[in-house]
Write a protein that holds these residues in place. Structure first.
Motif, PDB file in Angstrom:
ATOM      1  N   ILE A  28       2.899 -37.517 -81.404  1.00  7.31           N
ATOM      2  CA  ILE A  28       4.101 -37.324 -80.586  1.00  7.31           C
ATOM      3  C   ILE A  28       5.332 -37.554 -81.452  1.00  7.31           C
ATOM      4  N   PHE A  29       6.194 -36.555 -81.497  1.00  6.33           N
ATOM      5  CA  PHE A  29       7.393 -36.584 -82.328  1.00  6.33           C
ATOM      6  C   PHE A  29       8.641 -36.681 -81.449  1.00  6.33           C
ATOM      7  N   GLU A  30       9.571 -37.552 -81.831  1.00  2.00           N
ATOM      8  CA  GLU A  30      10.861 -37.656 -81.161  1.00  2.00           C
ATOM      9  C   GLU A  30      11.818 -36.624 -81.751  1.00  2.00           C
ATOM     10  N   VAL A  31      12.714 -36.112 -80.917  1.00  2.00           N
ATOM     11  CA  VAL A  31      13.681 -35.092 -81.336  1.00  2.00           C
ATOM     12  C   VAL A  31      15.054 -35.448 -80.788  1.00  2.00           C
ATOM     13  N   ILE A  32      16.077 -35.275 -81.610  1.00  2.00           N
ATOM     14  CA  ILE A  32      17.464 -35.361 -81.138  1.00  2.00           C
ATOM     15  C   ILE A  32      17.958 -33.932 -80.968  1.00  2.00           C
ATOM     16  N   ASP A  33      18.174 -33.525 -79.734  1.00  2.00           N
ATOM     17  CA  ASP A  33      18.555 -32.153 -79.388  1.00  2.00           C
ATOM     18  C   ASP A  33      19.981 -32.189 -78.857  1.00  2.00           C
ATOM     19  N   GLY A  34      20.895 -31.474 -79.516  1.00  2.00           N
ATOM     20  CA  GLY A  34      22.294 -31.537 -79.106  1.00  2.00           C
ATOM     21  C   GLY A  34      22.993 -30.198 -79.209  1.00  2.00           C
ATOM     22  N   GLY A  35      24.205 -30.153 -78.659  1.00  2.00           N
ATOM     23  CA  GLY A  35      24.992 -28.929 -78.698  1.00  2.00           C
ATOM     24  C   GLY A  35      24.657 -28.001 -77.551  1.00  2.00           C
ATOM     25  N   PRO A  36      25.349 -26.876 -77.457  1.00  2.00           N
ATOM     26  CA  PRO A  36      25.113 -25.934 -76.349  1.00  2.00           C
ATOM     27  C   PRO A  36      23.711 -25.347 -76.401  1.00  2.00           C
ATOM     28  N   ARG A  37      23.047 -25.302 -75.250  1.00  2.00           N
ATOM     29  CA  ARG A  37      21.671 -24.796 -75.195  1.00  2.00           C
ATOM     30  C   ARG A  37      21.568 -23.343 -75.641  1.00  2.00           C
ATOM     31  N   ASP A  38      22.652 -22.560 -75.425  1.00  2.00           N
ATOM     32  CA  ASP A  38      22.602 -21.142 -75.785  1.00  2.00           C
ATOM     33  C   ASP A  38      23.177 -20.875 -77.173  1.00  2.00           C
ATOM     34  N   ALA A  54      20.399 -39.392 -89.563  1.00  2.00           N
ATOM     35  CA  ALA A  54      21.183 -39.057 -90.758  1.00  2.00           C
ATOM     36  C   ALA A  54      22.109 -37.886 -90.510  1.00  2.00           C
ATOM     37  N   TRP A  55      21.740 -37.028 -89.557  1.00  2.00           N
ATOM     38  CA  TRP A  55      22.488 -35.791 -89.300  1.00  2.00           C
ATOM     39  C   TRP A  55      23.588 -35.968 -88.250  1.00  2.00           C
ATOM     40  N   ALA A  56      23.835 -37.177 -87.780  1.00  2.00           N
ATOM     41  CA  ALA A  56      24.734 -37.369 -86.635  1.00  2.00           C
ATOM     42  C   ALA A  56      26.105 -36.728 -86.845  1.00  2.00           C
ATOM     43  N   GLU A  57      26.733 -37.011 -87.976  1.00  2.00           N
ATOM     44  CA  GLU A  57      28.086 -36.485 -88.185  1.00  2.00           C
ATOM     45  C   GLU A  57      28.073 -34.999 -88.519  1.00  2.00           C
ATOM     46  N   VAL A  58      27.017 -34.540 -89.176  1.00  2.00           N
ATOM     47  CA  VAL A  58      26.876 -33.103 -89.411  1.00  2.00           C
ATOM     48  C   VAL A  58      26.709 -32.382 -88.080  1.00  2.00           C
ATOM     49  N   SER A  59      25.859 -32.912 -87.222  1.00  2.00           N
ATOM     50  CA  SER A  59      25.594 -32.273 -85.933  1.00  2.00           C
ATOM     51  C   SER A  59      26.857 -32.153 -85.089  1.00  2.00           C
ATOM     52  N   GLU A  60      27.665 -33.199 -85.077  1.00  2.00           N
ATOM     53  CA  GLU A  60      28.909 -33.140 -84.299  1.00  2.00           C
ATOM     54  C   GLU A  60      29.754 -31.942 -84.707  1.00  2.00           C
ATOM     55  N   ARG A  61      29.856 -31.707 -85.987  1.00  2.00           N
ATOM     56  CA  ARG A  61      30.658 -30.590 -86.477  1.00  2.00           C
ATOM     57  C   ARG A  61      30.009 -29.246 -86.159  1.00  2.00           C
ATOM     58  N   LEU A  62      28.698 -29.191 -86.212  1.00  2.00           N
ATOM     59  CA  LEU A  62      28.017 -27.943 -85.858  1.00  2.00           C
ATOM     60  C   LEU A  62      28.185 -27.631 -84.375  1.00  2.00           C
ATOM     61  N   PRO A 191      26.185 -45.484 -96.046  1.00  2.00           N
ATOM     62  CA  PRO A 191      27.054 -46.276 -95.169  1.00  2.00           C
ATOM     63  C   PRO A 191      26.244 -47.305 -94.383  1.00  2.00           C
ATOM     64  N   SER A 192      26.855 -48.460 -94.162  1.00  2.00           N
ATOM     65  CA  SER A 192      26.118 -49.581 -93.572  1.00  2.00           C
ATOM     66  C   SER A 192      25.578 -49.242 -92.190  1.00  2.00           C
ATOM     67  N   GLU A 193      26.324 -48.468 -91.390  1.00  2.00           N
ATOM     68  CA  GLU A 193      25.844 -48.163 -90.046  1.00  2.00           C
ATOM     69  C   GLU A 193      24.573 -47.321 -90.090  1.00  2.00           C
ATOM     70  N   HIS A 194      24.464 -46.459 -91.105  1.00  2.00           N
ATOM     71  CA  HIS A 194      23.235 -45.680 -91.265  1.00  2.00           C
ATOM     72  C   HIS A 194      22.094 -46.579 -91.720  1.00  2.00           C
ATOM     73  N   GLN A 195      22.356 -47.455 -92.673  1.00  2.00           N
ATOM     74  CA  GLN A 195      21.291 -48.358 -93.128  1.00  2.00           C
ATOM     75  C   GLN A 195      20.758 -49.169 -91.966  1.00  2.00           C
ATOM     76  N   ASP A 196      21.628 -49.647 -91.095  1.00  2.00           N
ATOM     77  CA  ASP A 196      21.172 -50.459 -89.971  1.00  2.00           C
ATOM     78  C   ASP A 196      20.205 -49.678 -89.091  1.00  2.00           C
ATOM     79  N   PRO A 289      29.508 -35.100 -94.677  1.00  2.00           N
ATOM     80  CA  PRO A 289      29.126 -34.294 -93.504  1.00  2.00           C
ATOM     81  C   PRO A 289      30.016 -33.076 -93.291  1.00  2.00           C
ATOM     82  N   GLU A 290      31.315 -33.188 -93.588  1.00  2.00           N
ATOM     83  CA  GLU A 290      32.202 -32.049 -93.357  1.00  2.00           C
ATOM     84  C   GLU A 290      31.839 -30.877 -94.266  1.00  2.00           C
ATOM     85  N   GLN A 291      31.597 -31.163 -95.557  1.00  2.00           N
ATOM     86  CA  GLN A 291      31.243 -30.095 -96.485  1.00  2.00           C
ATOM     87  C   GLN A 291      29.862 -29.529 -96.186  1.00  2.00           C
TER      88      GLN A 291
END
Length: 303
Positions: A28-38, A54-62, A191-196, A289-291
């Motif tokens: 069983i694999f966990e998934v973070i699914d975000g953004g518009p479904r379409d 790790a992809w949190a800030e990249v995902s926000e921009r996408l 970044p420390s928040e990611h390490q945590d 993440p921006e680049q």
């Protein structure tokens, strides 16, 4: 080599159209699914010793660009997907996990993005199942056979010295679990928040075993040195180059992945290929993440 098994795949949905987990090979694999479904789907594959966050800030921009993102906690990282056998972490199984997620989400194909070990999975997926890959964006990781070549003929062995220690039994789990909780990754630039977050997932020897098995499955003793067998055998990767539009993003201060393998990677892509060199280190999803998002969007829009 079959990458898709007949194991039962089960989709659980917390909301309509949102994938929060899937199953493959009884795991069983966990998934973070975000953004518009379409939105155009972008599948994000993390590396070691990270997780899908790790992809949190990249995902926000996408998401701001109207893209949907699916980021799985991969094999060895999801608590329900930690087989003990080293052979369960061969690239064939890891790629099969990605195909199972695409099937569970009802996606014929997606834009595939991978960093570090996730990049190795992304390259292999593009070779074996190009019809499922709309485009490929790889961060930090050269094409696996280029990496294997550089380990033998250039300076990659110097960059990858630590891998020989990772394949030892027992001790690496204890040492790396301790490093996850004592700030060692912050000293390496995370970044420390990611390490945590990573430490909360991987901060025990038992939790570290699966991620380390990725290395053990890829490396084996031979001729007095580590042999990168699953990264270099045509029977695993095939002889054909990648045939999907591809972007490789590399930080020129990456201590783990050197220039020789990165430059050789172009030989293995026979499609629109872009190489983007950043003045950066290894941890591109967290630090740039921006680049990273801009390169993914550019590749998606080129389709």
């Amino acid at each position: 080599m079959a990458l898709v098994t007949t194991a039962r795949r089960r989709l659980r949905r917390s909301t309509v159209g949102c994938v929060d987990s899937f199953t493959h090979e009884g795991l069983i694999f966990e998934v973070i699914d975000g953004g518009p479904r379409d939105g155009a789907p972008v599948l994000l594959l993390h590396g070691f010793p990270q997780d899908a966050s790790a992809w949190a800030e990249v995902s926000e921009r996408l998401h701001e660009h109207g893209l949907r993102t699916l980021a799985p906690h991969q094999r060895g990282y999801s608590p329900g997907a930690r087989p003990r056998r080293v052979s369960a972490y061969r690239l064939s199984h890891l790629v099969g996990d990605v195909l199972a997620l695409l099937d569970a989400a009802g996606l014929e194909r997606a834009h595939i993005v991978g960093h570090d070990w996730g990049g190795a999975v992304a390259w292999t997926l593009a070779q074996h199942a190009p019809e499922r890959v709309a485009s490929l964006t790889v961060l930090s990781t050269p094409f696996p056979r280029a990496l294997a070549w550089a380990a033998r003929h250039a300076d990659q062995a110097r960059h990858s010295w630590y891998m020989a220690a990772f394949v030892l039994p027992v001790a690496p789990e204890r040492i790396l679990a301790r490093m996850m909780t004592n700030g060692a990754m912050v000293r390496q630039g995370v970044p420390s928040e990611h390490q945590d977050r990573y430490a909360a997932r991987l901060g025990t020897p038992q939790a570290m075993r699966g991620p380390l098995n990725w290395y053990r499955a890829a490396l084996r003793p031979g001729g007095g040195r580590q042999r990168w067998h699953s990264l270099d055998e045509p029977s695993v990767l095939g002889a054909e180059p990648v045939q999907v539009p591809t972007t490789l993003v590399w930080g020129n201060r990456d201590p783990f992945l050197g220039r020789a393998a990165i430059e050789r990677t172009a030989q293995y892509v026979e499609s629109d290929y872009r190489f983007v060199e950043l003045d950066a280190g290894h941890w591109l999803p967290e630090k740039r993440p921006e680049q990273v998002a801009a390169e993914i969007v550019s590749r998606v829009e080129a389709r």
